[in-house]
Design a protein around this motif. Sequence first.
Motif, PDB file in Angstrom:
ATOM      1  N   ALA A  37       6.297  -4.008   6.648  1.00 24.33           N
ATOM      2  CA  ALA A  37       5.345  -5.122   6.398  1.00 24.33           C
ATOM      3  C   ALA A  37       4.005  -4.762   7.202  1.00 24.33           C
ATOM      4  O   ALA A  37       2.985  -4.855   6.850  1.00 24.33           O
ATOM      5  N   PHE A  38       4.606  -4.797   8.630  1.00 24.95           N
ATOM      6  CA  PHE A  38       3.652  -4.654   9.446  1.00 24.95           C
ATOM      7  C   PHE A  38       2.949  -3.329   9.619  1.00 24.95           C
ATOM      8  O   PHE A  38       1.693  -3.177   9.712  1.00 24.95           O
ATOM      9  N   GLN A  39       3.576  -2.320   8.974  1.00 21.64           N
ATOM     10  CA  GLN A  39       2.800  -0.932   9.000  1.00 21.64           C
ATOM     11  C   GLN A  39       2.018  -0.730   7.658  1.00 21.64           C
ATOM     12  O   GLN A  39       0.965  -0.221   7.821  1.00 21.64           O
ATOM     13  N   ARG A  40       2.326  -1.494   6.595  1.00 18.69           N
ATOM     14  CA  ARG A  40       1.215  -1.662   5.600  1.00 18.69           C
ATOM     15  C   ARG A  40      -0.044  -2.308   5.838  1.00 18.69           C
ATOM     16  O   ARG A  40      -0.985  -1.900   5.408  1.00 18.69           O
ATOM     17  N   GLY A  41       0.449  -3.670   6.546  1.00 22.45           N
ATOM     18  CA  GLY A  41      -0.629  -4.269   7.145  1.00 22.45           C
ATOM     19  C   GLY A  41      -1.578  -3.403   7.961  1.00 22.45           C
ATOM     20  O   GLY A  41      -2.979  -3.591   7.856  1.00 22.45           O
ATOM     21  N   SER A  42      -0.963  -2.694   8.852  1.00 21.96           N
ATOM     22  CA  SER A  42      -1.876  -1.929   9.820  1.00 21.96           C
ATOM     23  C   SER A  42      -2.413  -0.838   9.196  1.00 21.96           C
ATOM     24  O   SER A  42      -3.885  -0.601   9.498  1.00 21.96           O
ATOM     25  N   ASP A  43      -1.999  -0.141   8.323  1.00 19.52           N
ATOM     26  CA  ASP A  43      -2.479   0.880   7.324  1.00 19.52           C
ATOM     27  C   ASP A  43      -3.836   0.280   6.755  1.00 19.52           C
ATOM     28  O   ASP A  43      -4.937   0.828   6.587  1.00 19.52           O
ATOM     29  N   ARG A  44      -3.447  -0.807   6.139  1.00 21.51           N
ATOM     30  CA  ARG A  44      -4.963  -1.526   5.219  1.00 21.51           C
ATOM     31  C   ARG A  44      -5.861  -1.873   6.207  1.00 21.51           C
ATOM     32  O   ARG A  44      -7.013  -1.501   5.832  1.00 21.51           O
ATOM     33  N   TYR A  45      -5.489  -2.262   7.323  1.00 23.45           N
ATOM     34  CA  TYR A  45      -6.575  -2.826   8.294  1.00 23.45           C
ATOM     35  C   TYR A  45      -7.350  -1.504   8.850  1.00 23.45           C
ATOM     36  O   TYR A  45      -8.566  -1.706   8.717  1.00 23.45           O
ATOM     37  N   HIS A  46      -6.709  -0.672   9.210  1.00 22.48           N
ATOM     38  CA  HIS A  46      -7.451   0.640   9.482  1.00 22.48           C
ATOM     39  C   HIS A  46      -8.256   1.281   8.272  1.00 22.48           C
ATOM     40  O   HIS A  46      -9.357   2.010   8.594  1.00 22.48           O
ATOM     41  N   LYS A  47      -7.683   1.196   7.092  1.00 22.62           N
ATOM     42  CA  LYS A  47      -8.359   1.695   5.899  1.00 22.62           C
ATOM     43  C   LYS A  47      -9.755   0.873   5.601  1.00 22.62           C
ATOM     44  O   LYS A  47     -10.759   1.603   5.357  1.00 22.62           O
ATOM     45  N   TYR A  48      -9.703  -0.202   5.715  1.00 20.35           N
ATOM     46  CA  TYR A  48     -11.012  -1.001   5.096  1.00 20.35           C
ATOM     47  C   TYR A  48     -11.826  -1.562   6.428  1.00 20.35           C
ATOM     48  O   TYR A  48     -12.964  -1.668   6.276  1.00 20.35           O
ATOM     49  N   ILE A  49     -11.174  -1.622   7.528  1.00 20.86           N
ATOM     50  CA  ILE A  49     -11.970  -2.115   8.916  1.00 20.86           C
ATOM     51  C   ILE A  49     -12.675  -0.681   9.602  1.00 20.86           C
ATOM     52  O   ILE A  49     -13.626  -0.866  10.104  1.00 20.86           O
TER      53      ILE A  49
END
Length: 85
Positions: A37-49
């Motif tokens: 879950a943390f890895q998916r959140g980090s991936d989404r964070y770096h994708k959109y931010i």
Amino acid sequence: MASLMPLEDEKLMEVKLGELPSWILMWNFTSSGIVGAFQRGSDRYHKYINVQKGSISGINMMLAAYMVFKLKLPRERKGTVGGGV
């Protein structure tokens, strides 16, 4: 109308209020599930931010979010111990 998609595949905004407890209990609370879950959140964070590695902007965003949540959460009321004057 009943949902055609299985409950575990639905997003939070698509879950009805009565289905929320069973939807939360379907989460994977093992150590590998939490890390995923943390890895998916980090991936989404770096994708959109689109934060550059080593820049201060990511830390500033985290601090700003912490301050906002800290101000919005109810605080404990601290009284005197022992009923003092």
